[in-house]
Design a protein around this motif. Sequence first.
Motif, PDB file in Angstrom:
ATOM      1  N   ALA A 164       8.402 -11.389 -30.819  1.00 10.78           N
ATOM      2  CA  ALA A 164       8.477 -10.561 -30.714  1.00 10.78           C
ATOM      3  C   ALA A 164       7.997 -10.216 -28.622  1.00 10.78           C
ATOM      4  O   ALA A 164       7.048 -11.450 -28.019  1.00 10.78           O
ATOM      5  CB  ALA A 164       6.129  -9.751 -30.810  1.00 10.78           C
ATOM      6  N   SER A 213       5.914  -8.279 -25.493  1.00  7.10           N
ATOM      7  CA  SER A 213       4.585  -7.013 -25.336  1.00  7.10           C
ATOM      8  C   SER A 213       5.244  -7.264 -24.348  1.00  7.10           C
ATOM      9  O   SER A 213       4.795  -8.455 -22.815  1.00  7.10           O
ATOM     10  CB  SER A 213       3.626  -7.000 -25.774  1.00  7.10           C
ATOM     11  OG  SER A 213       3.724  -7.436 -26.983  1.00  7.10           O
ATOM     12  N   GLU A 260       2.429  -2.691 -23.662  1.00 13.36           N
ATOM     13  CA  GLU A 260       3.112  -2.630 -25.159  1.00 13.36           C
ATOM     14  C   GLU A 260       4.327  -3.439 -25.465  1.00 13.36           C
ATOM     15  O   GLU A 260       5.181  -3.665 -24.940  1.00 13.36           O
ATOM     16  CB  GLU A 260       3.731  -1.157 -23.637  1.00 13.36           C
ATOM     17  CG  GLU A 260       5.098  -0.331 -24.453  1.00 13.36           C
ATOM     18  CD  GLU A 260       4.933   0.487 -25.315  1.00 13.36           C
ATOM     19  OE1 GLU A 260       4.784   0.006 -26.451  1.00 13.36           O
ATOM     20  OE2 GLU A 260       4.352   1.447 -25.080  1.00 13.36           O
ATOM     21  N   SER A 261       4.657  -3.044 -27.049  1.00 12.93           N
ATOM     22  CA  SER A 261       5.273  -3.713 -27.782  1.00 12.93           C
ATOM     23  C   SER A 261       6.481  -3.404 -27.939  1.00 12.93           C
ATOM     24  O   SER A 261       6.738  -2.180 -27.607  1.00 12.93           O
ATOM     25  CB  SER A 261       5.193  -3.236 -28.575  1.00 12.93           C
ATOM     26  OG  SER A 261       5.725  -4.409 -29.599  1.00 12.93           O
ATOM     27  N   CYS A 284      10.907  -5.972 -31.161  1.00 16.43           N
ATOM     28  CA  CYS A 284       9.875  -7.512 -32.539  1.00 16.43           C
ATOM     29  C   CYS A 284      10.816  -7.042 -33.345  1.00 16.43           C
ATOM     30  O   CYS A 284      11.812  -6.365 -34.010  1.00 16.43           O
ATOM     31  CB  CYS A 284       8.050  -7.034 -32.483  1.00 16.43           C
ATOM     32  SG  CYS A 284       8.643  -5.282 -33.671  1.00 16.43           S
ATOM     33  N   THR A 337       6.186  -9.063 -37.677  1.00 15.03           N
ATOM     34  CA  THR A 337       5.920  -9.392 -36.238  1.00 15.03           C
ATOM     35  C   THR A 337       5.237  -8.261 -35.672  1.00 15.03           C
ATOM     36  O   THR A 337       4.107  -8.061 -34.776  1.00 15.03           O
ATOM     37  CB  THR A 337       6.723 -10.031 -35.538  1.00 15.03           C
ATOM     38  OG1 THR A 337       7.360 -11.178 -36.033  1.00 15.03           O
ATOM     39  CG2 THR A 337       6.350 -10.890 -34.423  1.00 15.03           C
ATOM     40  N   GLY A 338       6.257  -7.232 -35.541  1.00  9.84           N
ATOM     41  CA  GLY A 338       4.918  -5.432 -35.391  1.00  9.84           C
ATOM     42  C   GLY A 338       4.759  -5.506 -35.992  1.00  9.84           C
ATOM     43  O   GLY A 338       3.189  -5.129 -34.954  1.00  9.84           O
ATOM     44  N   GLU A 384       1.506  -7.279 -33.942  1.00 11.22           N
ATOM     45  CA  GLU A 384       1.810  -6.800 -32.768  1.00 11.22           C
ATOM     46  C   GLU A 384       0.924  -5.627 -32.886  1.00 11.22           C
ATOM     47  O   GLU A 384      -0.569  -5.236 -31.816  1.00 11.22           O
ATOM     48  CB  GLU A 384       2.587  -6.495 -32.220  1.00 11.22           C
ATOM     49  CG  GLU A 384       3.081  -7.557 -31.535  1.00 11.22           C
ATOM     50  CD  GLU A 384       2.876  -8.735 -31.080  1.00 11.22           C
ATOM     51  OE1 GLU A 384       3.703  -8.065 -29.353  1.00 11.22           O
ATOM     52  OE2 GLU A 384       1.833  -9.326 -30.969  1.00 11.22           O
ATOM     53  N   ASP A 385       0.775  -4.546 -33.114  1.00  9.63           N
ATOM     54  CA  ASP A 385      -0.362  -3.968 -34.098  1.00  9.63           C
ATOM     55  C   ASP A 385      -2.019  -3.695 -33.689  1.00  9.63           C
ATOM     56  O   ASP A 385      -2.372  -3.267 -33.549  1.00  9.63           O
ATOM     57  CB  ASP A 385       0.009  -2.400 -34.742  1.00  9.63           C
ATOM     58  CG  ASP A 385       1.260  -2.000 -33.987  1.00  9.63           C
ATOM     59  OD1 ASP A 385       1.740  -2.241 -32.608  1.00  9.63           O
ATOM     60  OD2 ASP A 385       2.969  -1.200 -35.175  1.00  9.63           O
ATOM     61  N   CYS A 411       1.131 -17.604 -28.802  1.00 11.43           N
ATOM     62  CA  CYS A 411       1.640 -16.800 -28.274  1.00 11.43           C
ATOM     63  C   CYS A 411       2.193 -17.347 -26.352  1.00 11.43           C
ATOM     64  O   CYS A 411       1.120 -18.501 -25.409  1.00 11.43           O
ATOM     65  CB  CYS A 411       0.647 -15.740 -28.244  1.00 11.43           C
ATOM     66  SG  CYS A 411       0.222 -14.429 -29.092  1.00 11.43           S
ATOM     67  N   THR A 424       4.916 -13.519 -28.130  1.00 14.61           N
ATOM     68  CA  THR A 424       4.728 -13.841 -29.145  1.00 14.61           C
ATOM     69  C   THR A 424       5.525 -14.381 -30.460  1.00 14.61           C
ATOM     70  O   THR A 424       6.486 -14.129 -30.247  1.00 14.61           O
ATOM     71  CB  THR A 424       4.292 -12.615 -30.201  1.00 14.61           C
ATOM     72  OG1 THR A 424       2.891 -12.650 -29.272  1.00 14.61           O
ATOM     73  CG2 THR A 424       3.158 -12.646 -31.782  1.00 14.61           C
ATOM     74  N   ARG A 432       7.641   1.277 -27.440  1.00 18.21           N
ATOM     75  CA  ARG A 432       6.887   1.766 -28.781  1.00 18.21           C
ATOM     76  C   ARG A 432       5.370   2.458 -29.307  1.00 18.21           C
ATOM     77  O   ARG A 432       5.147   2.686 -29.533  1.00 18.21           O
ATOM     78  CB  ARG A 432       7.028   1.005 -29.951  1.00 18.21           C
ATOM     79  CG  ARG A 432       7.914  -0.201 -30.084  1.00 18.21           C
ATOM     80  CD  ARG A 432       7.978  -1.047 -30.947  1.00 18.21           C
ATOM     81  NE  ARG A 432       7.619  -1.164 -32.599  1.00 18.21           N
ATOM     82  CZ  ARG A 432       6.777  -1.637 -32.531  1.00 18.21           C
ATOM     83  NH1 ARG A 432       5.059  -2.119 -31.907  1.00 18.21           N
ATOM     84  NH2 ARG A 432       5.630  -1.473 -34.348  1.00 18.21           N
TER      85      ARG A 432
END
Length: 243
Positions: free
Chosen positions: A31, A33, A43-44, A47, A52-53, A56-57, A107, A121, A161
Motif C-alpha cells: 500500500a 499513503s 491518505e491511502s 493498496c 492491506t487496505g 491501513e485504515d 513500512c 507499507t 480514498r
Amino acid sequence: MADVLRSLRVFDERGDPGADCARVLGVPGVAVSLLVKADQGPESVWCFPELTGRFEDLQFTLGEGPGPDALRDGVPVLEPDLRLVRPERWPVLLPAARELGVLGVNCFPLGIGAARVGVLTVLCDGKPLSDQQYIDATALAAALTSAALRGDPVAGPGGLRRAAVHQATGMISVQLDVPVAQAMLRLRAHAFASGRPLGEVAADVVARRIRFHHEGEDRDDDAGGDMSGPDAPGETSPEDGRG
C-alpha cells in the motif's frame, strides 16, 4: 521492478499498481499513503489486496503503528512478526491486527530529510524481507518519493480514498471550534468507540447524520438510547436530517 518503476508516471492509467508491486516484490500486500494535508493523517492512494487496505485504515483510525512511526521518525520500521512486538508499543493496534490476520509489516517512509510525503507499507508472512526484497522496496520508496515531489499522478484509478475523512474533519473543526488536528482526534475516538470504520463515520458526518458537540457523547442513528429533547448529548438538529 524496473518495469514497475518506469510505470510510476502512468499509475493513474493502469489497472492495479498495488497488485503489480506485490507481485514483483513477492509479498502478500502493498500500500502507498501520501500526505495530502500536513495537519491530517496520510491518505491511502492505492493498496492490494483488501487486507492491506483494512490494515491501513486501522492505522489511520488509531493513529498508531509502524506506518505512523515511519512517517514520524523518517526511518523504515520493519516488524516481520507482530507476535514479537512488545504489547506496550502499539497496545491497541496489535490485537486488532492479529484479528485481521496481519502477520508482519514493513513500512518505508517517503521523503527526503525532514520533508516527508508518505509511507510505503509492505505486508509479509511472518518472515523478514530478503536482501533483494528490501533493496527493491527501498528503490520503490525512493521512486514514489520522487514522483510525489514532482507532482506526478500516483493515486491510481481509484483516486483518494479518504476524501470524506478530510471533509468531515473540517466540519467537526467548525462544529467544535477547535483546530483540525483536535477535530481528527475526536473523529478517530468516535470511530474506535463505536467499532466502525473511520471512513464510514466520516461519511455520516458529511451527510449530517452525526454532529459533534462539546458536551456528552457524540451520537448517531445506530447509537440507541434515549434521544428525546433537542439538547440530548450528540443529538442532531432537524436540519441535520433527524426531523
